[in-house]
Design an enzyme around this catalytic site. Sequence first.
Site, PDB file in Angstrom:
ATOM      1  N   SER A   1       0.882  -1.182   0.000  1.00  0.00           N
ATOM      2  CA  SER A   1       0.000   0.000   0.000  1.00  0.00           C
ATOM      3  C   SER A   1       0.916   1.227   0.000  1.00  0.00           C
ATOM      4  CB  SER A   1      -0.846  -0.004   1.271  1.00  0.00           C
ATOM      5  OG  SER A   1      -1.464   1.250   1.491  1.00  0.00           O
TER       6      SER A   1
ATOM      7  N   TYR B   1      -1.684  -0.903  10.339  1.00  0.00           N
ATOM      8  CA  TYR B   1      -1.745  -1.091   8.880  1.00  0.00           C
ATOM      9  C   TYR B   1      -0.446  -0.603   8.236  1.00  0.00           C
ATOM     10  CZ  TYR B   1      -3.813  -1.109   4.178  1.00  0.00           C
ATOM     11  OH  TYR B   1      -4.084  -1.353   2.851  1.00  0.00           O
TER      12      TYR B   1
HETATM   13  N1  LIG Z   1      -8.764  -0.398  -1.089  1.00  0.00           N
HETATM   14  C1  LIG Z   1      -7.686   0.321  -0.923  1.00  0.00           C
HETATM   15  O1  LIG Z   1      -7.756   1.544  -0.904  1.00  0.00           O
HETATM   16  C2  LIG Z   1      -6.333  -0.316  -0.780  1.00  0.00           C
HETATM   17  C3  LIG Z   1      -5.192   0.485  -0.956  1.00  0.00           C
HETATM   18  C4  LIG Z   1      -3.934  -0.098  -0.817  1.00  0.00           C
HETATM   19  C5  LIG Z   1      -3.828  -1.446  -0.527  1.00  0.00           C
HETATM   20  N2  LIG Z   1      -4.966  -2.198  -0.368  1.00  0.00           N
HETATM   21  C6  LIG Z   1      -4.787  -3.617  -0.063  1.00  0.00           C
HETATM   22  O2  LIG Z   1      -5.401  -4.354  -1.097  1.00  0.00           O
HETATM   23  C7  LIG Z   1      -5.742  -5.659  -0.604  1.00  0.00           C
HETATM   24  C8  LIG Z   1      -7.167  -5.962  -1.003  1.00  0.00           C
HETATM   25  O3  LIG Z   1      -8.018  -5.045  -0.340  1.00  0.00           O
HETATM   26  P1  LIG Z   1      -9.427  -4.551  -0.941  1.00  0.00           P
HETATM   27  O4  LIG Z   1      -9.341  -3.091  -1.081  1.00  0.00           O
HETATM   28  O5  LIG Z   1      -9.812  -5.375  -2.101  1.00  0.00           O
HETATM   29  O6  LIG Z   1     -10.358  -4.805   0.335  1.00  0.00           O
HETATM   30  P2  LIG Z   1     -11.491  -5.891   0.592  1.00  0.00           P
HETATM   31  O7  LIG Z   1     -11.842  -5.776   2.019  1.00  0.00           O
HETATM   32  O8  LIG Z   1     -12.549  -5.697  -0.440  1.00  0.00           O
HETATM   33  O9  LIG Z   1     -10.759  -7.271   0.300  1.00  0.00           O
HETATM   34  C9  LIG Z   1      -9.902  -7.922   1.224  1.00  0.00           C
HETATM   35  C10 LIG Z   1     -10.218  -9.408   1.197  1.00  0.00           C
HETATM   36  O10 LIG Z   1      -9.301 -10.096   2.057  1.00  0.00           O
HETATM   37  C11 LIG Z   1     -10.031 -11.102   2.721  1.00  0.00           C
HETATM   38  N3  LIG Z   1      -9.396 -11.511   3.978  1.00  0.00           N
HETATM   39  C12 LIG Z   1      -9.291 -10.781   5.112  1.00  0.00           C
HETATM   40  N4  LIG Z   1      -8.716 -11.514   6.080  1.00  0.00           N
HETATM   41  C13 LIG Z   1      -8.449 -12.727   5.540  1.00  0.00           C
HETATM   42  C14 LIG Z   1      -7.876 -13.924   6.046  1.00  0.00           C
HETATM   43  N5  LIG Z   1      -7.433 -14.027   7.319  1.00  0.00           N
HETATM   44  N6  LIG Z   1      -7.769 -14.988   5.226  1.00  0.00           N
HETATM   45  C15 LIG Z   1      -8.214 -14.915   3.938  1.00  0.00           C
HETATM   46  N7  LIG Z   1      -8.758 -13.810   3.398  1.00  0.00           N
HETATM   47  C16 LIG Z   1      -8.889 -12.731   4.202  1.00  0.00           C
HETATM   48  C17 LIG Z   1     -11.400 -10.470   2.986  1.00  0.00           C
HETATM   49  O11 LIG Z   1     -12.387 -11.453   3.273  1.00  0.00           O
HETATM   50  C18 LIG Z   1     -11.642  -9.700   1.712  1.00  0.00           C
HETATM   51  O12 LIG Z   1     -12.370 -10.435   0.758  1.00  0.00           O
HETATM   52  C19 LIG Z   1      -5.493  -5.604   0.907  1.00  0.00           C
HETATM   53  O13 LIG Z   1      -4.251  -6.216   1.195  1.00  0.00           O
HETATM   54  C20 LIG Z   1      -5.435  -4.125   1.196  1.00  0.00           C
HETATM   55  O14 LIG Z   1      -4.702  -3.842   2.347  1.00  0.00           O
HETATM   56  C21 LIG Z   1      -6.198  -1.677  -0.504  1.00  0.00           C
END
Ligand SMILES: NC(=O)c1ccc[n+]([C@@H]2O[C@H](COP(=O)([O-])OP(=O)(O)OC[C@H]3O[C@@H](n4cnc5c(N)ncnc54)[C@H](O)[C@@H]3O)[C@@H](O)[C@H]2O)c1
Length: 258
Positions: A144, A157
Amino acid sequence: MNKRFENKVVIVTGAAGGIGLAAVKRFASEGAGVTVVDLPGTALDVAADAAKAAGGEALIVEADVTNPSDVQNYVDRTAERFGGVDVLFNNAGIEGAVCPIEEYPLAEFEKVMAVNVTGVFLGMKSVVPALRQRGGGAIVNTASVAGLSGNSMIPAYVASKHAVVGLSRSGGQTYAAEGIRVNAICPSPVETRMMRSLEAGLEAESLEAAKALMTASIPAGRYGSPEEVAALVAFLSSDEAAFINGSVYTIDGAMTPH
Ligand SMILES: NC(=O)c1ccc[n+]([C@@H]2O[C@H](COP(=O)([O-])OP(=O)(O)OC[C@H]3O[C@@H](n4cnc5c(N)ncnc54)[C@H](O)[C@@H]3O)[C@@H](O)[C@H]2O)c1
């Protein structure tokens, strides 16, 4: 569209979430067999259907990425079903609480580190032997912009995503000679559930005001889309990126000052 993943096998963790689902669709549309991994009770059927609708094959494996046997199981089941593994998109993650360090509950800190760091570590550890059996492969870890700079309201985070950057750099150096590539992506806010949760935690006048506050820190003037992130993930996972290893890619509308 290019078919860069014909006869390739890809595992996507967090596949039921916003970025994971977009990546599943992208890999499948380029010909991959995709294993969709997420927690029990999540919308893995939607992810599998999306992969099939995009022209690929899909296998559903429920897993908690913090559990070593669940992680080994998603690798083993993938190899059984598709004959091997070429790519791991190590993407599952949680945002944790939104508050400064002194108010941050220890249990919540440990949970964020377990999912975001231990989960990524276990994925790398379990998939490397499978990639080696194919003569090489690619791992893309989701860090991130919070993996590159501080943020006073999401300290766990931030710490976890800095660790993902470190694991990616280390993995790249460890396995480059074997043709195994490990890279990290660093998105700014992306339009998914996670941002709705973080916006709610900001305690602004309204959710709209919270989003406006976040958007103001992005020179491009908007959040990214999951599809834009998926396009970078697909590139880094493909043979086009053969010389890119141990690297950290921002995808952030110029949010990060370098
Ligand atoms: N959305 C943003 O702005 C953003 C920005 C930078 C990085 N990210 C990163 O992108 C990745 C995806 O996030 P997203 O935005 O799609 O959010 P999201 O919440 O839609 O997706 C995250 C997924 O991870 C799964 N998850 C959580 N804990 C888990 C576990 N213990 N075992 C298996 N699966 C698990 C959740 O069930 C969910 O489906 C994450 O690592 C997040 O930190 C997101």
